[in-house]
Design a protein around this motif. Sequence first.
Motif, PDB file in Angstrom:
ATOM      1  N   ILE A 183       0.868  -1.181   0.000  1.00  0.00           N
ATOM      2  CA  ILE A 183       0.000   0.000   0.000  1.00  0.00           C
ATOM      3  C   ILE A 183       0.902   1.227   0.000  1.00  0.00           C
ATOM      4  O   ILE A 183       1.684   1.441   0.937  1.00  0.00           O
ATOM      5  N   ASN A 184       0.827   1.989  -1.059  1.00  0.00           N
ATOM      6  CA  ASN A 184       1.644   3.191  -1.165  1.00  0.00           C
ATOM      7  C   ASN A 184       0.769   4.412  -0.889  1.00  0.00           C
ATOM      8  O   ASN A 184      -0.274   4.595  -1.520  1.00  0.00           O
ATOM      9  N   ILE A 185       1.186   5.219   0.070  1.00  0.00           N
ATOM     10  CA  ILE A 185       0.381   6.391   0.424  1.00  0.00           C
ATOM     11  C   ILE A 185       0.786   7.540  -0.502  1.00  0.00           C
ATOM     12  O   ILE A 185       1.836   8.168  -0.328  1.00  0.00           O
ATOM     13  N   SER A 186      -0.057   7.770  -1.492  1.00  0.00           N
ATOM     14  CA  SER A 186       0.128   8.909  -2.394  1.00  0.00           C
ATOM     15  C   SER A 186      -0.638  10.086  -1.806  1.00  0.00           C
ATOM     16  O   SER A 186      -0.574  10.351  -0.599  1.00  0.00           O
ATOM     17  N   SER A 187      -1.408  10.786  -2.617  1.00  0.00           N
ATOM     18  CA  SER A 187      -2.125  11.987  -2.155  1.00  0.00           C
ATOM     19  C   SER A 187      -3.046  12.432  -3.277  1.00  0.00           C
ATOM     20  O   SER A 187      -2.802  12.118  -4.452  1.00  0.00           O
ATOM     21  N   ILE A 188      -4.067  13.228  -2.935  1.00  0.00           N
ATOM     22  CA  ILE A 188      -4.840  13.834  -4.023  1.00  0.00           C
ATOM     23  C   ILE A 188      -3.964  14.824  -4.805  1.00  0.00           C
ATOM     24  O   ILE A 188      -4.284  15.160  -5.933  1.00  0.00           O
TER      25      ILE A 188
ATOM     26  N   THR B  11      -4.798   0.010  -8.292  1.00  0.00           N
ATOM     27  CA  THR B  11      -5.824   1.049  -8.245  1.00  0.00           C
ATOM     28  C   THR B  11      -5.500   2.128  -7.212  1.00  0.00           C
ATOM     29  O   THR B  11      -4.560   2.010  -6.429  1.00  0.00           O
ATOM     30  N   ASP B  12      -6.297   3.185  -7.239  1.00  0.00           N
ATOM     31  CA  ASP B  12      -6.153   4.297  -6.303  1.00  0.00           C
ATOM     32  C   ASP B  12      -7.399   4.380  -5.445  1.00  0.00           C
ATOM     33  O   ASP B  12      -8.504   4.478  -5.980  1.00  0.00           O
ATOM     34  N   LEU B  13      -7.227   4.358  -4.156  1.00  0.00           N
ATOM     35  CA  LEU B  13      -8.358   4.538  -3.237  1.00  0.00           C
ATOM     36  C   LEU B  13      -8.307   5.980  -2.734  1.00  0.00           C
ATOM     37  O   LEU B  13      -7.421   6.350  -1.958  1.00  0.00           O
ATOM     38  N   VAL B  14      -9.246   6.790  -3.231  1.00  0.00           N
ATOM     39  CA  VAL B  14      -9.282   8.211  -2.866  1.00  0.00           C
ATOM     40  C   VAL B  14     -10.128   8.373  -1.602  1.00  0.00           C
ATOM     41  O   VAL B  14     -11.278   7.952  -1.567  1.00  0.00           O
TER      42      VAL B  14
ATOM     43  N   LEU C  33      -5.026   7.709  -1.728  1.00  0.00           N
ATOM     44  CA  LEU C  33      -4.878   9.140  -1.999  1.00  0.00           C
ATOM     45  C   LEU C  33      -5.671   9.915  -0.952  1.00  0.00           C
ATOM     46  O   LEU C  33      -6.868  10.195  -1.125  1.00  0.00           O
ATOM     47  N   PRO C  34      -5.017  10.249   0.163  1.00  0.00           N
ATOM     48  CA  PRO C  34      -5.742  11.032   1.164  1.00  0.00           C
ATOM     49  C   PRO C  34      -5.946  12.465   0.693  1.00  0.00           C
ATOM     50  O   PRO C  34      -5.098  13.036  -0.011  1.00  0.00           O
TER      51      PRO C  34
END
Length: 258
Positions: free
Chosen positions: A151-156, A246-249, A196-197
Amino acid sequence: MTGGTEATRAAGAPGPLAPLAGKVALITGSARGQGEVTARRFVAAGAQVMITDILAGEGAKVAASLGDAAVFQELDVRDETAWAAAVAALRASFGRLDVLVNNAAIHWIRPLLEDNAADLDRLLAVNLRGPFLGIQACVPLMLEGDGGSIINISSIAGVKAFRGHGVYGAAKWALRGMSKVAALELAPRIRVNCILPGAIDSPMLPPGAAERVSAGTPMGRLGRSDEIAEGALYLASAASSYTTGTDLVIDGGSTTGP
Ligand SMILES: NC(=O)c1ccc[n+]([C@@H]2O[C@H](COP(=O)([O-])OP(=O)(O)OC[C@H]3O[C@@H](n4cnc5c(N)ncnc54)[C@H](O)[C@@H]3O)[C@@H](O)[C@H]2O)c1
């Protein structure tokens, strides 16, 4: 090192109350903020967790508060040797790894023309080189076991342009790209997804941002770290067994529209 809390041992096999029973997770940057809350959520879900951070005092305290379900390992994500040491410690303590959360990051808000190349390199070293080294170091141990979930913590800020986020946003867009390639290359035994927090009430949030951001968010408030942790739990557990690349926003609707 023993397995989980009394409750999770009693729960035995993974189930709705202990979806991570028998699983081992490494979370970077988990001495505070979202990483800490995610570590606590994973332990409550039955996992054993390696807390890692450059904040050794804080990280050790978080691990101690979780009893025999957690250990602390000092890990600067920029350092390849430190990653090798963390994986060796995982092998010694737990003998396996099921979940890697690449959460550690640094952040600032600065117009592109006022930023500089040295700081660009400094940020990329933590926010992009860190997850890259983490994937390389951890995948072999995951493959020795049952595979796993990264799980990679990206961002909006990795999916939309925000003023002052040229350098930070570049790293978060790149992390999303690297995650999708990893999802392709590591399937089917390892799933790779991003979270994507939106703006989350954590030590990373710049002073004064709360009111402005809340006003521009359909949900009318900041997000909480536990709301990100629930997303991470979903992606870590078998509940997301067909979800990869996928991206979980999780942003209170702030990227939905104007
Ligand atoms: N807070 C927000 O509004 C927000 C929004 C979108 C995305 N995110 C992302 O969420 C993640 C967690 O951030 P947070 O809000 O909990 O912030 P935070 O600053 O509280 O946590 C970041 C952690 O990373 C650690 N860290 C920094 N450099 C490190 C290094 N070189 N090696 C190891 N650890 C290091 C810090 O010590 C800290 O414990 C980050 O990836 C961040 O980019 C945060």
